[in-house]
Scaffold this active site. Sequence first.
Site, PDB file in Angstrom:
ATOM      1  N   LYS A 191     -14.292  -1.184   6.984  1.00 25.85           N
ATOM      2  CA  LYS A 191     -13.427  -1.247   8.162  1.00 25.85           C
ATOM      3  C   LYS A 191     -13.996  -2.211   9.210  1.00 25.85           C
ATOM      4  O   LYS A 191     -13.235  -2.919   9.888  1.00 25.85           O
ATOM      5  CB  LYS A 191     -13.251   0.139   8.764  1.00 25.85           C
ATOM      6  N   TYR A 212     -10.044   2.181  11.214  1.00 30.35           N
ATOM      7  CA  TYR A 212     -10.474   3.508  11.667  1.00 30.35           C
ATOM      8  C   TYR A 212     -11.714   3.353  12.537  1.00 30.35           C
ATOM      9  O   TYR A 212     -12.482   2.398  12.385  1.00 30.35           O
ATOM     10  CB  TYR A 212     -10.746   4.413  10.460  1.00 30.35           C
ATOM     11  N   TYR A 263     -18.132   9.268   5.952  1.00 33.17           N
ATOM     12  CA  TYR A 263     -17.143   8.204   5.775  1.00 33.17           C
ATOM     13  C   TYR A 263     -17.705   7.079   4.916  1.00 33.17           C
ATOM     14  O   TYR A 263     -16.983   6.250   4.396  1.00 33.17           O
ATOM     15  CB  TYR A 263     -16.656   7.678   7.127  1.00 33.17           C
ATOM     16  N   ILE A 267      -4.433  -0.808   2.695  1.00 29.49           N
ATOM     17  CA  ILE A 267      -5.150  -0.728   1.429  1.00 29.49           C
ATOM     18  C   ILE A 267      -6.586  -0.280   1.686  1.00 29.49           C
ATOM     19  O   ILE A 267      -7.266  -0.849   2.549  1.00 29.49           O
ATOM     20  CB  ILE A 267      -5.186  -2.102   0.722  1.00 29.49           C
ATOM     21  N   SER A 316       1.611   8.348   2.473  1.00 27.96           N
ATOM     22  CA  SER A 316       1.105   7.032   2.886  1.00 27.96           C
ATOM     23  C   SER A 316       1.679   6.608   4.230  1.00 27.96           C
ATOM     24  O   SER A 316       2.885   6.732   4.467  1.00 27.96           O
ATOM     25  CB  SER A 316       1.480   5.967   1.848  1.00 27.96           C
ATOM     26  N   ILE A 317       0.814   6.071   5.084  1.00 29.07           N
ATOM     27  CA  ILE A 317       1.300   5.501   6.335  1.00 29.07           C
ATOM     28  C   ILE A 317       2.238   4.342   6.037  1.00 29.07           C
ATOM     29  O   ILE A 317       3.272   4.166   6.706  1.00 29.07           O
ATOM     30  CB  ILE A 317       0.121   5.050   7.223  1.00 29.07           C
ATOM     31  N   GLY A 326       0.743  -1.247   0.000  1.00 30.04           N
ATOM     32  CA  GLY A 326       0.000   0.000   0.000  1.00 30.04           C
ATOM     33  C   GLY A 326       0.774   1.299   0.000  1.00 30.04           C
ATOM     34  O   GLY A 326       0.152   2.365  -0.003  1.00 30.04           O
TER      35      GLY A 326
END
EC number: 1.3.1.9
Length: 279
Positions: A167, A150, A160, A95, A21-22, A15
């Site tokens: 999630k 999240y 969201y 992702i 990007s984290i 990802g």
Amino acid sequence: MSYNLLKGKKGIIFGALNEMSIAWKVAELAVEEGAEIVLTNTPVSIRMGTIDELAKKCNAHVIAADATNPEDLENLYKESMELLGGPVDFILHSIGMSPNVRKGNSYDELNYEYLKKTLDVSAISFHKVIQKAKEMDVVAEYGSIVALSYAAAQRTMYEYNDMADAKAMLESIARSFGYIYGREKSVRVNTISQSPTMTTAGSGVKGFDKLIDFSERMSPLGNASAQECANYCITLFSDLTRKVTMQNLFHDGGFSNMGMSYRAMQQYNKSFDEKCDCK
């Protein structure tokens, strides 16, 4: 400052797209902590992003793979184990994508074909990543698999959208597969519920900048940054957390346990200075 937490370990990071990007931050820190890594993303993301720069910095190989495609995953794992000399010790799943969010469709007017895509890319891909890894014996004993989540999995967050459903499914997969993988192979599976973070994907959510501000005001420690999330990921890849599995771990400055903070209440009270016709 390096603590050598991942010295001698090997991993695969899904990802990383660009410096926002984290996964990018995780890759940098994993190498700093002594790990060897393989980077992977879809072919189109590799073309659009700057992952080759990250690969050069981390002395890592980039292998194109669509995480929703089991054949791609099989090729990725086979090549990774050849390059790294055996099974890996950690996998990061970072992702997420929603066509409904990109198109501006509200939750009560979802396009169901888009919803299927959201779930496949953002959640079911996690199941596929783990299933193929287990099938091919890709992860070493007491290895660690982590996915980024999240708080919208538990709470309704404005706009969201169907990513909240994804999630919630992501976290359920971690629990269900975590039991099986832990029982049979001693592999850990967890999710990290991160503060809202301005990544390329996050920036596509309507009003995301306001959500970040609200979360900052609500959290006693403030929002966790992408770099701080990377720090947390490293601890979950390390041997310090060998008995942590099937958990959704909140990394959000305390937001998930708050009702109303002083700073948020102050801002709320200011809204009464002007007439508001919001519903």
